[in-house]
Design a protein around this motif. Sequence first.
Motif, PDB file in Angstrom:
ATOM      1  N   VAL A  60      -1.444  13.708   2.764  1.00  0.00           N
ATOM      2  CA  VAL A  60      -0.803  12.420   2.474  1.00  0.00           C
ATOM      3  C   VAL A  60       0.706  12.510   2.645  1.00  0.00           C
ATOM      4  N   LEU A 100      -4.763  15.192  -0.435  1.00  0.00           N
ATOM      5  CA  LEU A 100      -3.429  15.249  -1.060  1.00  0.00           C
ATOM      6  C   LEU A 100      -2.452  16.018  -0.196  1.00  0.00           C
ATOM      7  N   GLU A 109      -5.755   5.759  -3.545  1.00  0.00           N
ATOM      8  CA  GLU A 109      -6.374   6.193  -2.294  1.00  0.00           C
ATOM      9  C   GLU A 109      -6.960   7.593  -2.452  1.00  0.00           C
ATOM     10  N   TRP A 110      -6.217   8.462  -3.137  1.00  0.00           N
ATOM     11  CA  TRP A 110      -6.724   9.814  -3.394  1.00  0.00           C
ATOM     12  C   TRP A 110      -8.014   9.726  -4.211  1.00  0.00           C
ATOM     13  N   ALA A 118       0.812  -1.211   0.000  1.00  0.00           N
ATOM     14  CA  ALA A 118       0.000   0.000   0.000  1.00  0.00           C
ATOM     15  C   ALA A 118       0.848   1.265   0.000  1.00  0.00           C
ATOM     16  N   ASP A 119       2.142   1.145   0.245  1.00  0.00           N
ATOM     17  CA  ASP A 119       3.028   2.312   0.230  1.00  0.00           C
ATOM     18  C   ASP A 119       3.462   2.685  -1.189  1.00  0.00           C
ATOM     19  N   ASN A 120       3.058   1.908  -2.168  1.00  0.00           N
ATOM     20  CA  ASN A 120       3.355   2.148  -3.580  1.00  0.00           C
ATOM     21  C   ASN A 120       2.703   3.458  -4.035  1.00  0.00           C
ATOM     22  N   PRO A 121       3.399   4.302  -4.819  1.00  0.00           N
ATOM     23  CA  PRO A 121       2.810   5.576  -5.272  1.00  0.00           C
ATOM     24  C   PRO A 121       1.507   5.400  -6.069  1.00  0.00           C
ATOM     25  N   VAL A 144      -0.721   3.102  -5.561  1.00  0.00           N
ATOM     26  CA  VAL A 144      -1.762   2.824  -4.569  1.00  0.00           C
ATOM     27  C   VAL A 144      -2.137   4.119  -3.846  1.00  0.00           C
ATOM     28  N   LYS A 145      -1.145   4.961  -3.557  1.00  0.00           N
ATOM     29  CA  LYS A 145      -1.431   6.253  -2.915  1.00  0.00           C
ATOM     30  C   LYS A 145      -2.337   7.098  -3.810  1.00  0.00           C
ATOM     31  N   PHE A 146      -2.080   7.078  -5.115  1.00  0.00           N
ATOM     32  CA  PHE A 146      -2.936   7.810  -6.050  1.00  0.00           C
ATOM     33  C   PHE A 146      -4.349   7.223  -6.052  1.00  0.00           C
TER      34      PHE A 146
END
Length: 111
Positions: free
Chosen positions: A110, A107, A59-60, A50-53, A55-57
Motif C-alpha cells: 500500500v 500493507l 481497504e486492508w 478513498a485516499d483518507n487513511p 479508508v486505507k485501513f
Amino acid sequence: MRGRSHPTYIAFILHRVSGLLLALFLPLHFWALGQAIQGEAALDGFLRWADNPLVKFAEWGLVVLLALHLAGGLRVMALEFLGWRARQKDMVAISAGVAFAAGVLFLLNVG
C-alpha cells in the motif's frame, strides 16, 4: 460450550462472519463503480475520499476478509472432497496463515 473454543468452530464462525461482512460491503462497492459511470469529476471526488487513511485501513480489512473467506472456503472444500478429517487443526492454521500473509503483503504494498 467446550466445542465453541475448538479451532475448527472458530474457523467456521470466521468464515461465516467474513462472508456476511463482504456481502454488506457490496452496496458500497457498487456505489463506487457507479461513480465511474457518472463521470470523471464524480470518480475523482471518490478517489480523493478513498485516499483518507481511515479508508486505507478499511481497504486492508477488506483484503484480510477476502483472504480469510477464501482460505476458509478452501478449507471447507478440502474437508468435503479430500476427507482430511484428522488434520482439521492444521487446515485451520494454514488458512489463518494465508489470510494473515495476504493482509501483511497488502500493507507492504500500500505504502
